[in-house]
Design an enzyme around this catalytic site. Structure first.
Site, mmCIF file in Angstrom:
data_model
loop_
_atom_site.group_PDB
_atom_site.id
_atom_site.type_symbol
_atom_site.label_atom_id
_atom_site.label_comp_id
_atom_site.label_asym_id
_atom_site.label_seq_id
_atom_site.Cartn_x
_atom_site.Cartn_y
_atom_site.Cartn_z
ATOM 1 N N ASP A 204 22.943 -35.532 41.886
ATOM 2 C CA ASP A 204 21.658 -36.080 42.300
ATOM 3 C C ASP A 204 20.564 -35.282 41.606
ATOM 4 O O ASP A 204 20.848 -34.381 40.800
ATOM 5 C CB ASP A 204 21.490 -36.039 43.825
ATOM 6 C CG ASP A 204 20.745 -37.254 44.359
ATOM 7 O OD1 ASP A 204 19.577 -37.432 43.963
ATOM 8 O OD2 ASP A 204 21.318 -38.020 45.130
ATOM 9 N N HIS A 267 18.225 -40.935 40.164
ATOM 10 C CA HIS A 267 18.716 -39.672 40.730
ATOM 11 C C HIS A 267 19.368 -38.827 39.631
ATOM 12 O O HIS A 267 20.435 -38.232 39.830
ATOM 13 C CB HIS A 267 19.691 -39.927 41.871
ATOM 14 C CG HIS A 267 19.032 -40.459 43.109
ATOM 15 N ND1 HIS A 267 18.159 -39.710 43.866
ATOM 16 C CD2 HIS A 267 19.091 -41.676 43.707
ATOM 17 C CE1 HIS A 267 17.716 -40.443 44.895
ATOM 18 N NE2 HIS A 267 18.257 -41.635 44.813
ATOM 19 N N GLU A 330 17.674 -46.431 44.428
ATOM 20 C CA GLU A 330 16.376 -45.770 44.345
ATOM 21 C C GLU A 330 15.986 -45.389 42.914
ATOM 22 O O GLU A 330 15.405 -44.340 42.673
ATOM 23 C CB GLU A 330 16.350 -44.538 45.254
ATOM 24 C CG GLU A 330 16.539 -44.886 46.726
ATOM 25 C CD GLU A 330 16.576 -43.683 47.630
ATOM 26 O OE1 GLU A 330 16.174 -43.801 48.803
ATOM 27 O OE2 GLU A 330 17.032 -42.605 47.179
#
Length: 769
Positions: A204, A267, A330
C-alpha cells in the site's frame, strides 16, 4: 426436558447432555462454533480420559495430520495428552478414530461425519479438509468448559459441511507490520473457526511488505516510513521470501489458502518511492505517512506493465493460491489526467476515459495471471469502466458491487463496509480501543447474509462466500487486532458455514462462554464488548441515579456498591441504582449458568466525576458520529490515551450539562497528527477564523451559533503527540445546557483533539499547563 431423547435433531439435547444450563435462553446451545449443518442426538456418552487413544490407519496421511492437530489442541486446552497410533484395524477400534473414507455419507467438499457413542468417537470424510474440520468439532465437544482432564462427550451423529467455499479474513500488514508469529497465531484461530482463506494485504502507500528479489528497493526503501512525532526513527518491516513460504506452509497445513494482495494501479506510493520510473510523474515521493487515499498511481507504459508482471512472477512462485488479489480500489485518476504521456497512451489504445484505462490495466494483469493458471480478483472499483472479462469481484462498498458482478456472470466475495470491516468499534464503551466509530456489533455481524434476495438462483451460484477485513491504520498492536476480530470472527464463521435457516443469534450467544474459555487458554485477547456493562449517572440533591446496561439484552447484570467485586450471588440489576454520593459501583454480566461473560467494570461517582465528561461522552456536531478514535501518535501501541475526532469538522457536543455553580471549564486536549489522505474531499474540511496564533476552543451554549460561554487559546507548541490542558471562566449561565466546542486551529497543521471536559465549582482550582 429429558436429555436422553433418542434421535432428537436439534442442538437442545446436546446442550443438555453437556451439562449446560437448559432454560429458555441456553437450552438450544451446543458448544460448537460454527454450528454444524446437521446434529442428531443419541443415547449415552463417551468419556475421554488420559487413557484414550487416537487411532488412524497406516498410510492415511490426512487422518494422521488431523489426529495430531487434535492431540495438540487437547494438550494445550484440556491438559489431555492422547497418543496417535497407526492401527490397521482402526476402523473397528474404540477410542477416537479418524479415517479417510471415499464413501463417507457427506459428499460435499470439506464436509465430515462425526459419530459419538459409548465406545468412542469416529470422524470420517472424503477429503483432508473434512477430516481436519471434523477434528476441530471434536475438540470443541471435548472443551465445553474451562476444566482440565477427563470429559464426557454426549452421544451424537453430526453430518456437516460448509455453506460457502470462501470463508475469509483479510489482514492489512501494509499499514502496520505484524511479526510472523503473530500471523501464525491468527491462522491457528482461523482454522479453529473453519475459515479457509487468509487474504493478506501486503502493499500500500504506507509500506511494501513482500521481498521481491528482482526489485530489492521495494523493501529496502518501500518497507519503511517516518511517522509523525517519531523524529528520525523509521517504522516498518517486511517478510522475506523464506518467511512467506513458512507462513504459507503453516496455513496450508491448516487448510487455509493464502491469497496475496498487490495493490494496483492506486495505493502505489511505497512502490513509486522505491522505483520512481514506474510512477506517472517521475518524481520520488517518500513512503506515505497518510492514511486514506493518496494520489500516486502506477504508470501505464510497457515498462511499468513489465515491472508488475515480473513482480507477479515472484508472487505466484510464493503463493500457490488460484486467486491473486490486485486491489483496484481508491485509484483517483488525477495523475493520469495530468500526464500527457498517459493521455497519449489512452488515445493510441482507443480508450475513452481514465476509468476505462483502469479496466484495461486490470485486464492486462488478469490475462497475465490466466496464462499462468491463476485468477484475478479485485475490489469492486474494477467494475468501473467496464468489468474485465477475467475478473472476480470482492465487494466492499456495500453489497451492490457483488450484485452487479454476479448478474454479469462474475464470481464474487462479499466483504462489505461497514458490517464486515472489523476496524469499526464493537460498542460505544468508554474502554474500546482505537478504530472507526461506526459501531458494528456482534449481532450485526451475525445477521449478515451473503446472498442478496435480488439475485436469482443461477446468479447466486456466483457468490463464493464472505470475508471480514481487518484494516490496521488504527490497530497498531497484536492485542488490538485480536480485540477487533474476536468474537466477531465467530459470528462471521457461522454466517459463512452454517445453513441460513439453522442460524439463531440467541443460540449463538449461549455457545460463547465455552468459546471464551478456549480463547483464554489459547492466549487470545478477545473483546467482551457485547457483554460489558456501561454505567451512566445522573446527579440530583446529593444523590446519584445510575443506569446499567449491556449491549446483549440476555446478559444478566450483577453489581455491588460496597467495594467488592460482583459474583454470581450479587444483586441482579433490574432498575436504576440510587445511592448517596460518593459511591463506587462495580458490575459485570453473567450467563444463565452463573459464568461471567465480561470483566468487571468499576466506576466512582462523586461531585467531581459527575462534572467531568470523557471523550466518549462527546458527540459529533453533524451526522452523529465523530468518525475516528485515534491514538496520541499514529503508531502508538499502548491502550490509552485515545481521541474521538471528525476529520472534516473539529467540533464536539456535550449534552445536558448542569452549569449551576460552574465557575471554570477545563479541557484536556492534544495535538494529533493530521496524517490523512483526503484526496478530493480535502476541500470539505471546515475552516474557522482564529483570533490567536494556534487557534482556540470556542464553547457555545445550546447550539454552535449560540452565546459564547468560554474561549480558550490553544498552545503554540503544536507538534503531534503534545498533550495540554486549557481553562477559562464560564460566563454566568445557570441551568442545564448543551455545549458546542469548536476548534479554530489552522487546518494545515496538527489536529486538535479532546480527551476530557470538566467543570470546577471553585475558581481556586487552577489548571496545570
Amino acid at each position: 426436558m429429558r436429555c436422553a431423547k433418542r434421535g432428537l435433531k436439534t442442538p437442545i439435547a446436546l446442550a443438555c447432555l453437556l451439562g449446560l444450563a437448559v432454560d429458555a435462553h441456553a437450552m438450544d446451545t451446543p458448544p460448537i462454533i460454527p454450528l454444524p449443518a446437521q446434529v442428531s442426538m443419541e443415547q449415552g456418552s463417551y468419556v475421554v480420559s488420559a487413557a484414550a487413544v487416537i487411532h488412524v490407519a497406516p498410510g492415511d496421511r490426512a487422518a494422521s495430520d488431523a489426529a495430531h492437530y487434535l492431540a495438540d489442541l487437547l494438550v494445550r486446552t484440556r491438559g489431555l495428552s492422547l497418543p496417535v497410533i497407526e492401527d490397521a484395524t482402526a476402523t473397528s477400534r474404540g477410542g477416537i478414530v479418524i479415517r479417510s473414507d471415499a464413501a463417507a455419507s457427506v459428499a460435499q467438499a470439506e464436509g465430515y461425519v462425526l459419530d459419538v457413542d459409548a465406545q468412542g468417537m469416529r470422524i470420517s470424510a472424503r477429503d483432508a479438509a473434512g477430516l481436519f474440520y471434523g477434528a476441530v468439532s471434536a475438540w470443541q465437544l471435548m472443551t465445553p468448559d474451562a476444566a482440565k482432564g477427563a470429559v464426557s462427550v454426549p452421544a451424537a451423529h453430526i453430518a456437516d459441511w460448509p455453506r460457502f467455499g470462501w470463508r475469509g479474513l483479510m489482514l492489512d500488514s501494509a499499514r502496520h507490520f505484524q511479526q510472523p508469529a503473530e500471523i501464525k497465531q491468527l491462522l491457528d484461530a482461523m482454522a479453529q473457526h473453519k475459515l479457509n482463506v487468509f487474504h493478506w494485504h501486503l502493499t500500500d502507500d504506507q509500506g511494501w511488505r513482500l521481498e521481491i528479489r528482482r526489485y530489492p528497493k521495494l523493501t529496502q526503501i518501500g518497507a519503511w516510513r517516518r511517522p509523525p512525532g517519531a523524529g528520525d526513527t523509521q517504522y516498518g518491516g517486511y517478510y522475506t521470501q523464506a518467511e512467506v513460504k513458512d507462513i504459507v506452509a503453516y496455513a496450508t497445513a491448516r487448510h487455509i489458502t493464502v491469497v496475496p494482495e498487490i495493490d494496483m494501479p492506486g495505493h502505489a506510493q511505497a512502490a513509486v518511492a522505491a522505483y520512481p520510473d514506474i510512477g506517472v510523474t517521475g518524481a520520488q515521493p517518500p513512503v506515505s505517512i497518510d492514511w486514506g487515499v493518496n494520489p500516486y498511481l502506477f504508470n501505464v507504459d510497457d515498462h511499468t506493465i513489465d515491472f508488475l508482471h515480473n513482480v507477479l512472477d515472484e508472487v505466484m512462485e510464493l503463493f500457490p493460491s488460484t486467486f491473486i488479489h490486485v486491489g483496484g480500489d481508491e485509484a483517483i485518476k488525477d495523475q493520469w489526467q495530468a500526464s500527457a504521456a498517459v493521455q497519449a497512451r489512452m488515445h493510441a489504445l482507443g480508450i475513452k476515459d481514465e476509468k476505462a484505462l483502469q479496466s484495461w490495466f486490470i485486464e492486462r494483469m488478469g490475462q497475465y495471471l490466466a496464462q499462468h493458471g491463476r485468477r484475478l480478483i479485485g475490489w469492486d472499483e474494477i467494475l468501473e469502466g467496464g468489468v474485465p472479462p477475467s475478473a472476480s469481484v470482492m465487494s466492499w462498498r456495500g453489497t451492490q458491487g457483488a450484485i452487479d458482478a454476479a448478474r454479469l456472470g462474475h464470481d464474487v466475495v462479499l466483504s462489505p463496509a461497514p458490517t464486515l470491516y472489523f476496524d469499526n468499534l464493537q460498542s460505544h464503551g468508554d474502554d474500546e480501543p482505537t478504530g472507526r466509530l461506526g459501531v458494528q456489533t456482534l449481532a450485526t455481524v451475525y445477521q449478515f447474509e451473503a446472498v442478496s434476495p435480488e439475485l436469482t438462483a443461477e446468479q447466486a451460484k456466483h457468490v463464493l462466500g464472505a470475508q471480514a477485513n481487518i484494516w490496521t491504520e488504527y490497530l497498531t498492536a497484536p492485542w488490538q487486532i485480536q480485540h477487533a476480530a474476536f468474537p466477531r470472527l465467530d459470528a462471521l464463521a457461522e454466517a459463512a458455514w452454517t445453513p441460513a435457516n439453522e442460524r439463531h443469534f440467541d443460540n449463538f450467544i449461549a455457545r460463547l462462554p465455552a468459546q471464551f474459555d478456549r480463547y483464554r487458554k489459547m492466549g487470545i485477547d478477545y473483546a467482551d464488548s457485547a457483554f460489558a456493562v456501561d454505567m451512566r449517572g445522573q446527579r440530583a440533591d446529593g444523590k446519584v441515579t445510575v443506569t446499567l446496561a449491556a449491549q446483549e439484552p440476555s446478559a444478566i447484570i450483577r453489581y455491588t456498591t460496597d467495594g467488592t467485586l460482583p459474583v454470581a450471588s450479587s444483586p441482579i440489576y433490574g432498575k436504576p441504582v440510587e445511592a448517596a454520593l460518593p459511591v463506587t459501583i462495580s458490575a459485570t454480566s453473567f450467563a444463565s449458568d452463573g459464568s461471567p461473560l465480561a470483566r468487571v467494570r468499576t466506576q466512582r461517582f462523586d461531585a467531581q466525576t459527575l462534572a467531568s465528561y470523557d471523550g466518549n461522552a462527546l458527540q459529533a456536531c453533524s451526522k452523529g458520529d465523530l468518525g475516528l478514535r485515534v491514538p496520541l501518535l499514529p503508531d502508538a501501541t499502548s491502550p490509552a490515551p485515545v481521541y474521538n475526532v471528525d476529520l472534516m469538522n473539529s467540533c464536539w457536543r456535550v449534552t445536558n450539562v448542569p452549569l449551576d455553580g460552574a465557575v471554570t471549564m477545563v479541557i484536556d486536549g492534544a495535538w494529533l497528527a493530521r496524517n490523512y489522505g483526503l484526496a478530493h474531499d480535502a476541500s470539505k474540511v471546515k475552516v474557522r477564523a482564529s483570533r490567536t496564533p494556534a487557534g482556540e476552543f470556542e464553547v457555545h451554549l445550546d447550539t454552535c451559533s449560540g452565546p459564547l460561554a468560554a474561549s480558550m487559546p490553544l498552545p503554540t507548541d503544536s507538534l503531534p503527540g503534545r498533550t495540554y490542558r486549557v481553562t477559562a471562566p464560564v460566563a454566568a449561565h445557570g441551568g442545564t445546557h448543551d455545549l458546542c466546542i469548536l476548534s479554530t486551529a489552522p487546518v494545515r497543521g496538527s489536529l486538535s483533539g479532546v480527551s476530557r471536559v470538566s467543570f470546577n465549582s471553585s475558581a481556586s482550582r487552577r489548571a496545570t499547563p
